[in-house]
Design an enzyme around this catalytic site. Structure first.
Site, PDB file in Angstrom:
ATOM      1  N   LYS A  85       0.823  -1.219   0.000  1.00 56.05           N
ATOM      2  CA  LYS A  85       0.000   0.000   0.000  1.00 56.05           C
ATOM      3  C   LYS A  85       0.854   1.265   0.000  1.00 56.05           C
ATOM      4  O   LYS A  85       0.597   2.175  -0.780  1.00 56.05           O
ATOM      5  CB  LYS A  85      -0.945   0.019   1.212  1.00 56.05           C
ATOM      6  CG  LYS A  85      -1.957  -1.117   1.223  1.00 56.05           C
ATOM      7  CD  LYS A  85      -2.851  -1.077   2.440  1.00 56.05           C
ATOM      8  CE  LYS A  85      -2.141  -1.225   3.768  1.00 56.05           C
ATOM      9  NZ  LYS A  85      -1.576  -2.554   4.039  1.00 56.05           N
TER      10      LYS A  85
ATOM     11  N   ARG B  33      -9.587   1.007   9.188  1.00 57.20           N
ATOM     12  CA  ARG B  33      -9.182  -0.368   9.494  1.00 57.20           C
ATOM     13  C   ARG B  33     -10.281  -1.194  10.136  1.00 57.20           C
ATOM     14  O   ARG B  33     -10.113  -2.391  10.319  1.00 57.20           O
ATOM     15  CB  ARG B  33      -7.969  -0.370  10.422  1.00 57.20           C
ATOM     16  CG  ARG B  33      -6.719  -0.046   9.676  1.00 57.20           C
ATOM     17  CD  ARG B  33      -5.516  -0.492  10.425  1.00 57.20           C
ATOM     18  NE  ARG B  33      -4.346  -0.224   9.584  1.00 57.20           N
ATOM     19  CZ  ARG B  33      -3.133  -0.459   9.951  1.00 57.20           C
ATOM     20  NH1 ARG B  33      -2.879  -0.955  11.128  1.00 57.20           N
ATOM     21  NH2 ARG B  33      -2.139  -0.198   9.132  1.00 57.20           N
TER      22      ARG B  33
ATOM     23  N   ARG C 262      11.565  -6.879   4.591  1.00 54.30           N
ATOM     24  CA  ARG C 262      11.637  -5.444   4.281  1.00 54.30           C
ATOM     25  C   ARG C 262      12.532  -4.664   5.220  1.00 54.30           C
ATOM     26  O   ARG C 262      12.892  -3.528   4.925  1.00 54.30           O
ATOM     27  CB  ARG C 262      10.246  -4.827   4.175  1.00 54.30           C
ATOM     28  CG  ARG C 262       9.448  -4.747   5.434  1.00 54.30           C
ATOM     29  CD  ARG C 262       8.056  -4.227   5.144  1.00 54.30           C
ATOM     30  NE  ARG C 262       7.259  -4.200   6.359  1.00 54.30           N
ATOM     31  CZ  ARG C 262       5.971  -3.978   6.387  1.00 54.30           C
ATOM     32  NH1 ARG C 262       5.326  -3.769   5.268  1.00 54.30           N
ATOM     33  NH2 ARG C 262       5.319  -3.957   7.526  1.00 54.30           N
TER      34      ARG C 262
ATOM     35  N   ARG D 133      10.811  -2.909  12.671  1.00 52.91           N
ATOM     36  CA  ARG D 133       9.687  -2.765  13.590  1.00 52.91           C
ATOM     37  C   ARG D 133       9.757  -3.856  14.642  1.00 52.91           C
ATOM     38  O   ARG D 133      10.123  -4.996  14.350  1.00 52.91           O
ATOM     39  CB  ARG D 133       8.356  -2.883  12.837  1.00 52.91           C
ATOM     40  CG  ARG D 133       7.974  -1.619  12.124  1.00 52.91           C
ATOM     41  CD  ARG D 133       6.709  -1.758  11.339  1.00 52.91           C
ATOM     42  NE  ARG D 133       5.582  -2.213  12.135  1.00 52.91           N
ATOM     43  CZ  ARG D 133       4.327  -2.136  11.733  1.00 52.91           C
ATOM     44  NH1 ARG D 133       4.035  -1.628  10.555  1.00 52.91           N
ATOM     45  NH2 ARG D 133       3.342  -2.583  12.492  1.00 52.91           N
TER      46      ARG D 133
ATOM     47  N   ARG E  58      -0.686 -10.031  13.329  1.00 56.20           N
ATOM     48  CA  ARG E  58      -1.188  -8.867  12.583  1.00 56.20           C
ATOM     49  C   ARG E  58      -2.093  -9.300  11.436  1.00 56.20           C
ATOM     50  O   ARG E  58      -3.119  -8.659  11.169  1.00 56.20           O
ATOM     51  CB  ARG E  58      -0.025  -8.031  12.054  1.00 56.20           C
ATOM     52  CG  ARG E  58       0.627  -7.213  13.159  1.00 56.20           C
ATOM     53  CD  ARG E  58       1.985  -6.664  12.807  1.00 56.20           C
ATOM     54  NE  ARG E  58       2.025  -5.893  11.590  1.00 56.20           N
ATOM     55  CZ  ARG E  58       3.133  -5.705  10.885  1.00 56.20           C
ATOM     56  NH1 ARG E  58       4.289  -6.229  11.265  1.00 56.20           N
ATOM     57  NH2 ARG E  58       3.112  -4.985   9.786  1.00 56.20           N
TER      58      ARG E  58
END
Length: 184
Positions: free
Chosen positions: A13, A88, A127, A131, A142
């Site tokens: 996104k 969300r 990636r 985090r 998640r």
């Protein structure tokens, strides 16, 4: 043009939103970016959000809705925007619908990026954003939260005839081409 870019964590996104921003000259509003800036700057919201995200949960609806409504009231969003990471939950979607109605505005497109779960896990773990919730176990949590709490948002907009599903597998440019075709 008001666009919601939607999909699970790792669907691309943010990457696609930046391309859309450049192509259509409208701002990209990422709740994730707003939250990350707040966390980095250790604001009261940032401290609160970090503890929530570290547990793999979602930030409370009202906190997110207030943040987005406040941001969208700025002049730079008058010609349109790309929302990434919002809404969300169905509660957030309903609040956003009310916000649009109160401002005599409407949603032009709801773009759903579809990517198989195995690919999402691979993308997120590779990636390297560093985090604290980018472990395989937390990523699966998640994705579970996405399925249970976030995916119903797509059904909300499907009832409105807004959803356009895009295959999120391929090169960045191939996926962007599919999105542009859907918007034209």
């Amino acid at each position: 043009m008001n666009i919601i870019l939607f999909g699970p964590p790792g669907a691309g996104k943010g990457t696609q939103a930046k391309l859309l921003q450049d192509e259509f000259n409208i701002p990209h509003l990422s709740t994730g970016d707003i939250f990350r800036a707040a966390i980095k700057n250790k604001t009261p919201l940032g401290v609160k959000v970090k503890s929530i995200l570290d547990s793999g949960e979602l930030v409370p609806d009202q906190t997110v809705v207030d943040l987005v409504a406040d941001e969208l009231s700025k002049d730079k969003y008058q010609e349109g925007y790309i929302l990434d990471g919002f809404p969300r939950t169905v509660v957030q979607a309903e609040a956003f619908d009310a916000f649009l109605e109160n401002n005599n505005d409407e949603l032009d497109a709801f773009i759903l990026l579809s990517v198989p779960e195995e690919e999402l896990i691979k993308r997120i773990l590779s990636r390297g954003e560093g985090r604290s919730d980018d472990t395989e176990e937390k990523v699966k949590t998640r994705l579970q939260v996405y399925r249970e709490e976030t995916r119903p948002v797509m059904k909300h907009y499907k009832k409105q005839g807004k959803v356009q599903e895009i295959d999120g597998i391929g090169t960045i440019d191939e996926i962007f081409g599919r999105i542009k075709n859907a918007l034209s």
